[in-house]
Design a protein around this motif. Structure first.
Motif, PDB file in Angstrom:
ATOM      1  N   LEU A   1       1.047  -1.235   0.070  1.00  0.00           N
ATOM      2  CA  LEU A   1       0.075  -0.098   0.009  1.00  0.00           C
ATOM      3  C   LEU A   1       0.887   1.436   0.069  1.00  0.00           C
ATOM      4  N   THR A   2       0.342   2.238  -0.172  1.00  0.00           N
ATOM      5  CA  THR A   2       1.213   3.403  -0.409  1.00  0.00           C
ATOM      6  C   THR A   2       1.478   3.981   0.963  1.00  0.00           C
ATOM      7  N   GLY A   3       0.708   3.977   2.074  1.00  0.00           N
ATOM      8  CA  GLY A   3       0.844   4.582   3.295  1.00  0.00           C
ATOM      9  C   GLY A   3       0.818   5.969   3.464  1.00  0.00           C
ATOM     10  N   PRO A   4       1.078   6.847   4.231  1.00  0.00           N
ATOM     11  CA  PRO A   4       1.929   6.404   5.344  1.00  0.00           C
ATOM     12  C   PRO A   4       1.218   6.177   6.420  1.00  0.00           C
ATOM     13  N   THR A   5      -0.336   6.166   6.300  1.00  0.00           N
ATOM     14  CA  THR A   5      -1.041   5.675   7.406  1.00  0.00           C
ATOM     15  C   THR A   5      -1.188   4.136   7.523  1.00  0.00           C
ATOM     16  N   TYR A   6      -1.171   3.701   8.675  1.00  0.00           N
ATOM     17  CA  TYR A   6      -1.492   2.215   8.861  1.00  0.00           C
ATOM     18  C   TYR A   6      -2.746   2.078   8.417  1.00  0.00           C
ATOM     19  N   GLU A   7      -3.157   0.739   8.079  1.00  0.00           N
ATOM     20  CA  GLU A   7      -4.560   0.340   7.513  1.00  0.00           C
ATOM     21  C   GLU A   7      -5.537   0.653   8.574  1.00  0.00           C
ATOM     22  N   THR A   8      -6.744   0.470   7.980  1.00  0.00           N
ATOM     23  CA  THR A   8      -8.042   0.534   9.194  1.00  0.00           C
ATOM     24  C   THR A   8      -8.293  -0.890   9.284  1.00  0.00           C
ATOM     25  N   PRO A   9      -8.936  -1.310  10.237  1.00  0.00           N
ATOM     26  CA  PRO A   9      -9.510  -2.688  10.336  1.00  0.00           C
ATOM     27  C   PRO A   9     -10.284  -3.109   9.310  1.00  0.00           C
ATOM     28  N   SER A  10     -11.002  -2.317   8.352  1.00  0.00           N
ATOM     29  CA  SER A  10     -11.856  -2.594   7.246  1.00  0.00           C
ATOM     30  C   SER A  10     -10.784  -3.005   5.983  1.00  0.00           C
ATOM     31  N   GLU A  11      -9.807  -2.073   5.898  1.00  0.00           N
ATOM     32  CA  GLU A  11      -8.802  -2.508   5.001  1.00  0.00           C
ATOM     33  C   GLU A  11      -8.137  -3.728   5.187  1.00  0.00           C
ATOM     34  N   ILE A  12      -7.828  -4.335   6.480  1.00  0.00           N
ATOM     35  CA  ILE A  12      -7.046  -5.398   6.898  1.00  0.00           C
ATOM     36  C   ILE A  12      -8.097  -6.403   6.245  1.00  0.00           C
TER      37      ILE A  12
END
Ligand code: HPA
Length: 283
Positions: A194-205
Motif C-alpha cells: 500500500l502507499t501509506g504512510p497511515t497504517y491500515e484500518t481494520p476494514s482495509e485489513i
C-alpha cells in the motif's frame, strides 16, 4: 562493468550519475545487493573491510527522512558459512525512500536499477510489515512469494516488460534451505503493498485478507518489479513486526515497528548470513 541491456528508464542522467558514483566505491564487485528496511540495518555491522557511503555522498541517490533508516550504502565482505565457505562481497543499502515521502516510482527504484546495470548477481529486498495471519505469532519472518501492488502506480517505463512473480523460485528454495539450516522460522506468503504512510484500518485489513494477502507494508513492490524487468533476480523477506490493525489491541506506531525489528534482528541476521553465500554461489 558487466552490461545488462538498459531500457529507456535506465538511461536518465540521475541514474547514470548514481551508477558511476557506485562504481567508484567498488559496487560492481558485489555479488549480492541487499536493501534493508526499517530497523533492520544491523546486518551490515558484521561485514569485513566495510566501506560506508552516506546517500548524501552518492549523486543521484534519493535520501530518506524516515527515522530508523540510516541512509547509507555499505560495501563489505561476508564470511562464507558451512558448505558455502567462500567469502562474498556484498552491497548493503541501509534505508530506502518511499512513495509516501513524495518520491516518484522512478526515484524509489533508481538504486535497484543501478545494481542491475552494475551486473550485481541478485537482489535481496527486506521490509517491515504488518501480519494478517492469526496463526503466525509476531514478530516473525516471511519470504515473499508474490505481491499485490495496491500503490496505484508502476515503476516500469515504456518498453519495460515484466510478467509473473518477480520473486524467483530458485532463490526462494535457497532462502528456505538457509532458514532450515540456521534454525530460523521462515513463513512464505503474499505481501500487499500500500502507499501509506497511515497504517491500515481494520476494514482495509479484512479486505486484504480476502484478496489473499498474508502481510502488508509500504515498500518493496516497485523495487521488485523494476529489478525483475531489468533481469536482476529477486528474493524478498518481510520482517512481520506487528499484527495488522484489527488483529491487535491499540493503535500501531512506527517506534513499535522499529523496536520489534530489533527483537527479531538476531534471527534475521542469522538467516541472511546463511542465505547470502548460497545466493552468491547461484548467480
Ligand atoms: N502496516 C503497514 N506497514 C507496516 C506495518 C503495518 O501494520 N508494520 C510495519 N510496516
Amino acid at each position: 562493468m558487466k552490461e545488462r541491456v538498459l531500457s529507456e528508464r535506465q538511461t536518465d542522467g540521475d541514474l547514470k550519475s548514481l551508477i558511476s558514483a557506485l562504481e567508484q566505491v567498488g559496487a560492481a564487485e558485489a555479488r549480492v545487493a541487499l536493501v534493508l528496511g526499517s530497523g533492520l540495518g544491523a546486518f551490515a555491522d558484521d561485514l569485513g573491510d566495510a566501506q560506508a557511503s552516506p546517500f548524501t555522498d552518492l549523486p543521484g541517490m534519493p535520501r530518506s527522512a524516515v527515522p530508523g533508516h540510516a541512509g547509507r550504502i555499505v560495501i563489505g565482505t561476508l564470511p562464507g558459512s558451512g558448505a558455502h565457505d567462500k567469502p562474498v562481497k556484498v552491497l548493503v543499502q541501509q534505508g530506502r525512500v518511499h512513495l509516501y515521502e513524495g518520491w516518484t516510482p522512478e526515484e524509489v527504484t533508481r538504486s535497484v536499477r543501478a545494481y542491475a546495470a552494475l551486473g550485481i548477481g541478485c537482489l535481496v529486498l527486506t521490509n517491515a510489515a504488518g501480519g494478517l495471519r492469526r496463526d503466525w505469532s509476531v514478530p516473525t519472518l516471511m519470504r515473499i512469494e508474490d505481491h499485490i501492488n495496491l500503490q496505484g502506480v508502476t515503476a516500469l517505463g515504456p518498453g519495460e516488460r515484466a510478467s509473473g512473480s518477480p520473486y524467483g523460485s530458485q532463490l526462494a528454495t535457497l532462502l528456505m534451505e538457509a532458514a532450515e539450516e540456521s534454525g530460523v522460522t521462515l513463513h512464505s506468503g503474499v505481501y500487499a503493498a500500500l502507499t501509506g504512510p497511515t497504517y491500515e484500518t481494520p476494514s482495509e485489513i479484512r479486505m486484504l485478507t480476502k484478496i489473499g494477502a498474508d502481510a502488508v507494508g509500504m515498500s518493496t513492490a516497485q523495487e521488485a518489479c523494476a529489478a525483475h524487468a531489468a533481469g536482476l533476480p529477486v528474493a524478498a523477506i518481510s520482517c512481520i513486526t506487528n499484527a495488522a490493525a484489527g488483529h491487535s489491541e491499540g493503535p500501531l506506531n512506527h517506534e513499535e515497528v522499529v523496536e520489534a525489528g530489533r527483537q527479531i534482528a538476531a534471527d534475521f541476521s542469522r538467516l541472511l548470513a546463511n542465505a547470502v553465500p548460497r545466493l552468491a554461489q547461484q548467480v
